[in-house]
Design a protein around this motif. Structure first.
Motif, PDB file in Angstrom:
ATOM      1  N   GLN A 549      60.519  17.186  14.274  1.00 28.62           N
ATOM      2  CA  GLN A 549      61.470  16.260  14.258  1.00 28.62           C
ATOM      3  C   GLN A 549      61.914  16.043  12.939  1.00 28.62           C
ATOM      4  O   GLN A 549      63.131  15.414  12.666  1.00 28.62           O
ATOM      5  CB  GLN A 549      60.707  14.606  14.422  1.00 28.62           C
ATOM      6  N   ALA A 602      67.100  14.579  21.814  1.00 23.54           N
ATOM      7  CA  ALA A 602      66.720  13.275  21.514  1.00 23.54           C
ATOM      8  C   ALA A 602      65.356  13.267  20.739  1.00 23.54           C
ATOM      9  O   ALA A 602      64.926  12.326  20.328  1.00 23.54           O
ATOM     10  CB  ALA A 602      66.664  12.236  22.766  1.00 23.54           C
ATOM     11  N   PRO A 679      61.839   9.830  18.057  1.00 20.95           N
ATOM     12  CA  PRO A 679      62.963  10.438  18.252  1.00 20.95           C
ATOM     13  C   PRO A 679      63.452  11.092  17.007  1.00 20.95           C
ATOM     14  O   PRO A 679      63.385  10.541  15.864  1.00 20.95           O
ATOM     15  CB  PRO A 679      63.817   9.197  18.821  1.00 20.95           C
ATOM     16  N   SER A 728      66.817   6.571  25.324  1.00 23.44           N
ATOM     17  CA  SER A 728      66.939   6.836  24.223  1.00 23.44           C
ATOM     18  C   SER A 728      68.019   5.638  23.426  1.00 23.44           C
ATOM     19  O   SER A 728      67.747   5.281  22.487  1.00 23.44           O
ATOM     20  CB  SER A 728      67.734   8.349  23.835  1.00 23.44           C
TER      21      SER A 728
END
Length: 1409
Positions: A549, A602, A679, A728
């Motif tokens: 991420q 996402a 996310p 999201s």
């Protein structure tokens, strides 16, 4: 043109007493049958037979009328030609006649000969016995007719038994070595074995016990003498396998008897034969034997070790060559059977895995049994496995993979950890060796072993932290090694696929720390080709992990490039690969595509439902992602799937009572936490989602060349992604214009659906054009229907409708018309409704066209799943190609003749169209039910009407209750039309059960799950079904049962239907209970086994459990020792289970176990019955132990011994009452208490045993008990004085007059004599053991209104405590209030504290009241 008069005249000639006229009639009949067009006899007979009603007399100008005349003519000819012998042409004419009658290419109708079928089978039997010359043709007729279930059921058991006896005798002649020198005789022998196999595969219902005995004795004789290994022997082994698959569970211990005769032939043939098909039959036989477990449990002479020896030699000498392995040059990604197994290899590996498991289990328990003249195996089987798989032996690796997949949860974890360590240490060497010689069999199977081992990681709950850390280091080294080798093996697709799959699993399971990879990694060749499922899964797992991420420079560009790469799979949707021998169009799952896209765009994979907890959602999400991928061990052809299902039903292993097999749960364990991540940052996430929307818009602008399946597939992918982006948006509190309602993607989705609707409308309009319809019906050219109504279209539509959230077109704010009618105010019918209407009209038109076109079987008989095992025998050696229209096809689709191939497309259109309507019906149930009812009324095609009824039943729920009356009406109509067909009864029960399951609700879909005692139905529960409709439905079930359920699968469906009916509507279902209970002693094991689980519906629904238990026991077919409030069946009255069918007692034990696990009210009685049965029947003690363990696990006890601690008092008291011998109690001590010595066990039992033994004055048992414990009886009584006194005192205080007299006689007489005590000495013992007596009394207190001995009511215990505590006081010193004076300070504070603490521990340890 042939007229009715011509046929009647011909019939008269055949029935004439004059030989010349009969001969003339036979010649005319033969010419009529071979003629075509108007000269042919067949169309007239078709028409006349179709007009017959079941009650009509059979005219001569019909198929059954002509059959009667022809059979009579043949009999007359045989009688008249005793001297010169019958003519060989006679049976050939009959064979030709039956083939013509069964040809569905003319009218599409079947079962023309049904009314005369019993007479035909009797005629065949008579002729076979009288005229051996007719054997070939008459055997062919049998093989033609028997697979048709309805024909077989008309045969009758007596005819079947005689035919079976006839062909078994033929088989014995072969075994005895009767020479057949001429090749013709050998061919005839082979044909006879074919017919024997067909008879064994297609019995007319249940096989009689005496016929089973004859079958067993015959095969024992055959294989004890058989010395040949040719195709005749192969068919004999196939026949033996048919016996095991069809009736193995009912044979019981005779299965072991069969093996003792077959074993020499098997061992000899296994080592010498080169016939692959014969070896396959031997493998199937061994697998069936392991499933049935009789040879494993008895294992006389080391059967298991002998099988292990055969398997070990095969594993050592053979290797698996992965198909496509040596084509390591790039071939467009279209390698067929990439890494798959042949049918023979898969079957053998399944056998090897099962054998390794059984031997390993025996090694663990230390019960290895070998031949007397053989040495014990020195090497542990798991050590042998570890060495072989580390050496890269592919067969061992394949067997190891299936061992983990099938039995993973039951394998010792420490052993699997050692295997992992050994593989990790040798992995690089194996890959290097494979690369050097360009043969990658061993590397592929090594990686697959690691894939399977990774699924065991969640089971390592008992491992130490050091062991877990060591294991993580191993996985980390494997991860790094794979990353090193991937660039070097780019040109070996199968290696790339398997390596990426393993990397994905390691990432998703968090077996390695989340880490990034270099940008060069994403430049590998696989990321420039069309992505496969494994690469998509890796992409989803990696980019959804927490470690990926952190967005670095260039990461956004990389993710955008990968988004474009993932979407290239939409451009290549027609990659044809072979799966299990059948060609299919492989389309990447929309769920998998969406998972990869959302992980890239996402940073997370959306949860399927916001109502679930995060852990549940995460687990479910990972589960469905991994299940979107095919596994090499699960790719079966249709026949193989059917065979695997038959084998699974044979499973008698005690593991069926334990936790679910790892094979059913391991996929759920893989990739557990890919949703547990944060996310992407908003800045990068917005850029990527905008890029994704632009890529989708490009795809939406290029839909014109796409066909309907591709359009629906694109709809499914887009709708899944819209839902993901919506999740999201909700998490980040923002909106993206293209992804919102009214956005360009929503408009594009609407446009896609409109395009789909337009395509369907165009095709419907073409069908409505009469001239075009006639042309299509008469030609065999390709039509657009091939691209419209196909399984691919159905799969794509189903996936689209399964998209979560509001995109299913029915939720608030979803698409309803041309756009979102909720937000835009648009009018008009929903697009989905328009699709439904068009499909319904198309199905109706297709039905009309198919009815007009000859060569189609519109009124096909109903195909049901229980007939899957009934297939025809096609043998290339005989050049026999039987008519495929006979009998039911295995896939439920009607047969199509060669003359009507194109009109058969319309039949496919109807079937797929109805399934599409059903899929839409799950979203729009009310509208769909209306269309289905119109379709049922509009068509007369029998097949369509049955399919409509099936679809109708699937859609009935609370929201469509108004249509239930229509469903019941359709069932009543169909019942009247097909009341003489077993398949119709089965189909009706399936439909009714589907309705009941829908109405029961999702949380009570089946009774197979654990039913907790606090979740039973209440008697006051309001019925869901309206009373009148419920009564009609119940009456329909009763009528179906009264017609007779001849096949066991149909009876099994009745069990499911009746139990669900009772749960749903007890008042209406009450009339089914008697018919349900009768099946507790059904002749078929599988019916009883199913009912054992389902009979608990009675105890869930109604009170009065003691009465229901009596009813159940009365119908079990097994008399068992029983002690209840109203009835005592002592041991002297009970027959030994060995005098009854052992298979009947097995299912009786299962039934009682399920009742005990559910009902607390009768739990004690049932547990005693099980223990008493185990004591009387040593062979069934393992089963009883497994059932007790199952009950304990259901009630949350760690094992059955802990559970029996709380049940032992009731069991031992009933043991005495039933006069069960105490020595038999000692024999089952391992089942009750574990591995204890006899004296130790009896000492444990004495506190519960002595009181009832004294009460019933069983002095002999008391003397035996003292002798067995090597303690004088007086010393034994004094040792357990406190428990004896406490057990009898409540009876003395509050029992009935008779009980008080008996207790008083013991306390004041019998016990004193046995212990050689005076009354003063007794009183001193009471004072000395006062605290122990009081504590024992408290333990005997029960909350039940009417407790059963040895327990008492609260009032009785209070009275006994006051009696013993204050019993030595004068009357004037006694307390006048409730309580005790306690002059002796029994209830001293420290004693009370210890007493309460001990009671607390016991209550805390008990997991049920």
């Amino acid at each position: 043109m042939v007229t009715v008069e011509d046929v009647e005249e011909l019939n008269g000639k055949l029935l004439s007493e004059r030989a010349k006229l009969r001969e003339e009639g036979l010649k005319e009949l033969s010419s009529y049958l071979d003629a075509v067009g108007g000269v042919s006899l067949c169309p007239l007979l078709d028409h006349q037979t179709g007009l017959l009603q079941p009650s009509d007399r059979i005219p001569s100008a019909t198929w059954p009328g002509m059959l009667h005349a022809l059979c009579q003519c043949i009999v007359s000819e045989v009688i008249a030609s005793k001297k010169r012998g019958p003519k060989p042409a006679l049976p050939k004419i009959l064979r030709n006649f039956i083939q013509k009658a069964e040809d569905t290419g003319r009218s599409g109708k079947t079962h023309f000969l049904l009314r005369k079928m019993k007479k035909l089978f009797q005629h065949i039997l008579d002729m076979l016995q009288a005229v051996p010359l007719f054997g070939s043709d008459y055997g062919h007729i049998l093989r033609l007719l028997l697979p048709n279930v309805e024909y077989g059921l008309r045969m009758g058991k007596k005819i079947y038994n005689d035919l079976l006896h006839f062909y078994l005798e033929k088989a014995k002649e072969i075994a005895h070595g009767h020479a057949f020198e001429p090749s013709i005789a050998k061919e005839e022998a082979f044909r006879n074995m074919l017919t024997l196999l067909c008879l064994l595969q297609n019995p007319p219902g249940d096989v009689s016990p005496h016929v089973r005995e004859e079958i067993v004795e015959s095969f024992c004789e055959i294989f004890s003498l058989l010395r040949i290994e040719d195709r005749i022997a192969k068919k004999l082994v196939s026949a033996l396998n048919a016996v095991l698959l069809m009736d193995g569970l009912n044979l019981g211990a005779d299965v072991a008897k069969l093996h003792s005769s077959f074993r020499p032939f098997m061992v000899r043939t296994w080592l010498t034969t080169r016939d692959r098909e014969l070896k396959d039959e031997l493998v199937l036989y061994a697998r069936a034997q392991l499933k049935l477990q009789y040879t494993v449990m008895l294992d006389e002479g080391g059967v298991l070790e002998e099988l292990m020896g055969l398997v070990e030699k095969e594993l050592d000498q053979t290797g698996i060559t992965v198909a496509g392995m040596h084509r390591y040059g790039f071939d467009g990604g279209r390698e067929e059977k990439l890494g798959s197994l042949s049918r023979s290899e898969r079957g053998f590996l399944e056998l090897a895995a099962a054998t390794l498991y059984e031997v390993g289990k025996r090694n663990e328990s230390g019960k290895s049994q070998l031949h007397e003249n053989k040495r014990q195996r020195k090497e542990n089987v798991y050590s042998m496995i570890k060495d072989r798989i580390s050496a890269g032996k592919t067969y061992w690796q394949g067997a190891f993979c299936l061992l983990i997949r099938n039995y993973g949860s039951q394998l010792p974890y420490c052993t699997m950890a050692e295997c992992l360590e050994s593989i990790a240490r040798n992995l690089e060497r194996i890959i290097c060796e494979g690369t050097n010689v360009r043969v990658f069999d061993a590397p592929v199977w090594t990686i697959r072993c690691l894939q399977e081992l990774s699924t065991l990681a969640p089971l390592a709950t008992s491992a130490s932290s050091d062991a877990l850390a060591k294991e993580q280091r191993r996985w980390q080294s494997i991860w790094e090694l794979l990353l090193h080798w991937l660039p070097l093996l780019n040109n070996v697709p199968v290696m790339v696929e398997e390596m990426f799959r393993l990397l994905a699993i390691l990432t998703a399971m968090h077996l390695v720390p989340a880490s990034s990879v270099s940008h060069d990694f994403w430049e590998l060749q696989p990321f420039s080709e069309v992505p496969s499922g494994n690469l998509l899964y890796f992409t989803a797992a990696f980019f959804a992990s927490a470690g990926s991420q952190t967005v670095a420079r260039g990461d956004t560009e990389l993710r955008g490039k990968l988004l474009e790469w993932v979407l290239t799979s939409l451009d290549s949707q027609e990659i044809v690969r072979t799966k299990g021998g059948s060609t299919a169009v492989e389309v990447v799952s929309p769920k998998l595509l969406c998972g990869a896209l959302m992980a890239l765009g996402a940073g997370f994979i959306p949860l399927p439902s916001s109502s679930q907890t995060s852990s549940q959602s995460s687990s479910y999400n990972a589960h469905y992602l991994i299940e979107e991928l095919d596994h090499w061990s699960e790719i079966y052809a249709q026949h193989d799937r059917k065979q695997e299902a038959e084998l699974d039903m044979l499973d008698r292993s005690l593991s069926i009572f334990s936790a679910p097999s790892n094979s059913t749960t391991h996929n759920r364990q893989v990739a557990m936490a890919i949703t547990r991540s944060n996310p992407l940052p908003r800045s990068s996430g917005d850029v990527l989602l905008q890029r994704l929307s632009e890529l989708f818009l490009v795809k939406l602008n290029k839909v014109n060349p796409l066909k309907l399946p591709q359009l629906l597939h694109l709809c499914g992918v887009l709708s899944h992604c819209i839902f993901g982006v919506e999740c999201s948006i909700q998490r980040r509190g923002q909106q993206l214009p293209d992804w919102c309602p009214k956005g360009r993607l929503w408009v594009g989705l609407v446009s896609l659906l409109e395009t789909c609707h337009t395509l369907l409308e165009d095709w419907r309009n073409q069908m409505q054009h009469k001239e075009l319809t006639a042309a299509i019906a008469s030609k065999t050219s390709q039509t657009p229907i091939l691209q419209m109504f196909t399984p691919a279209t159905l799969s794509a539509l189903s996936s689209f409708l399964a998209a979560p959230g509001r995109i299913t077109l029915v939720g608030s704010g979803g698409i309803a018309g041309k756009l979102d009618t909720t937000s835009c105010g648009g009018g008009g019918a929903p697009l989905l409704g328009e699709l439904l209407r068009t499909i319904s009209e198309t199905v109706t038109l297709a039905s009309d066209v198919a009815a007009k076109a000859k060569g189609t079987r519109v009124t096909a008989d109903i195909a049901t799943e229980e007939h899957d095992g009934r297939h025809q025998l096609l043998d290339a050696d005989l050049d026999e190609v039987l008519d495929p229209a006979v009998g039911n096809t295995t896939d439920g689709k009607s047969a199509v003749s060669k003359k009507g191939q194109n009109s058969g497309l319309y039949l496919q259109c109807m079937e797929v169209g109805l399934q599409m309507m059903t899929e839409i019906g799950f979203v729009l149930p009310d509208m769909t039910c209306g269309h289905l009812m119109k379709l049922f009324t509009a068509t007369n095609a029998g097949k369509v009407r049955w399919d409509v009824m099936t679809s109708f039943c699937k859609l009935i729920s609370g929201s469509t209750m108004t249509h239930l009356a229509d469903v019941v009406h359709t069932m009543e109509v169909l019942k009247e039309e097909s009341q003489y067909e077993e398949a119709a009864r089965s189909c009706l029960l399936t439909g009714i059960n589907a309705v009941l399951l829908n109405l029961l609700g999702q949380e009570r879909r089946t009774l197979d799950r654990v039913v907790h005692r606090d979740g039973m139905h209440k008697k006051t529960k309001k019925p869901i079904i309206p009373g009148q409709v419920s009564s009609r439905l119940a009456s329909l079930v009763v009528e179906i049962v009264d017609m007779g359920l001849l096949l066991w699968p149909t009876r099994a469906k009745f069990v499911l239907t009746a139990s669900n009916f009772i749960l749903l509507d007890p008042s209406a279902g009450q009339g089914l209970t008697d018919k349900l209970l009768v099946l507790l002693h059904d002749p078929e094991y599988r019916v009883r086994q199913l009912l054992a689980k389902r009979v608990t519906a009675l105890f869930e629904t109604w009170d009065g459990h003691h009465g229901m238990l009596q009813d159940v026991c009365a119908n079990l077919g097994v008399k068992m020792v029983m002690v209840t409030e109203d009835k005592v069946v002592p041991a002297t009255e009970v027959e030994h289970a060995s005098q009854i069918l052992p298979t009947l007692t097995e299912t009786a034990i299962m039934t009682l176990g399920e009742i005990a696990a559910l009902s607390e009210k009768v739990e004690g009685e049932v547990i005693f019955m099980l223990c008493a049965h185990a004591a009387s029947n040593p062979s069934q003690r393992p089963l009883v132990h497994a059932v007790l363990d199952m009950i304990a696990k259901r009630l949350n006890y760690p094992d059955c011994w802990k559970y029996m601690d709380y049940m032992m008092g009731g069991v031992l008291t009933r043991w005495v009452i039933a006069r069960m011998p105490l020595p038999s109690l000692v024999e089952i001590r391992e089942e009750l208490r574990g591995k204890l010595e006899a004296k130790e066990f009896l000492d444990y039992c004495c506190p519960w045993l002595l009181s009832p033994l004294f009460l019933h004055e069983y002095t002999d048992e008391l003397a035996w008990l003292a002798e067995a414990m090597s303690i004088p009886l007086p010393a034994l009584v004094k040792q357990h004085f406190a428990t004896i006194f406490a057990g009898l005192l409540p009876l003395h205080s509050c029992g009935t007059q008779a009980e008080q007299r008996r207790a008083s006689a013991v306390l004041q007489g019998t016990m004193l004599v046995a212990a050689k005590l005076s009354e003063d000495e007794r009183d001193k013992l009471i004072q000395r053991h006062m605290v122990s007596i009081v504590f024992s009394l408290f333990r005997l207190c029960s909350a039940a209104e009417k407790p059963v001995l040895p327990y008492y009511t609260k009032a009785a215990v209070i009275s006994a405590v006051r009696t013993v505590v204050d019993g030595f006081l004068e009357i004037d010193q006694l307390s006048q209030e409730e309580g005790v004076v306690d002059k002796m300070q029994v209830f001293r504070p420290d004693r009370v504290f210890m007493l309460l603490l001990q009671i607390h521990y016991e209550i805390h340890g008990a997991c049920h009241p």
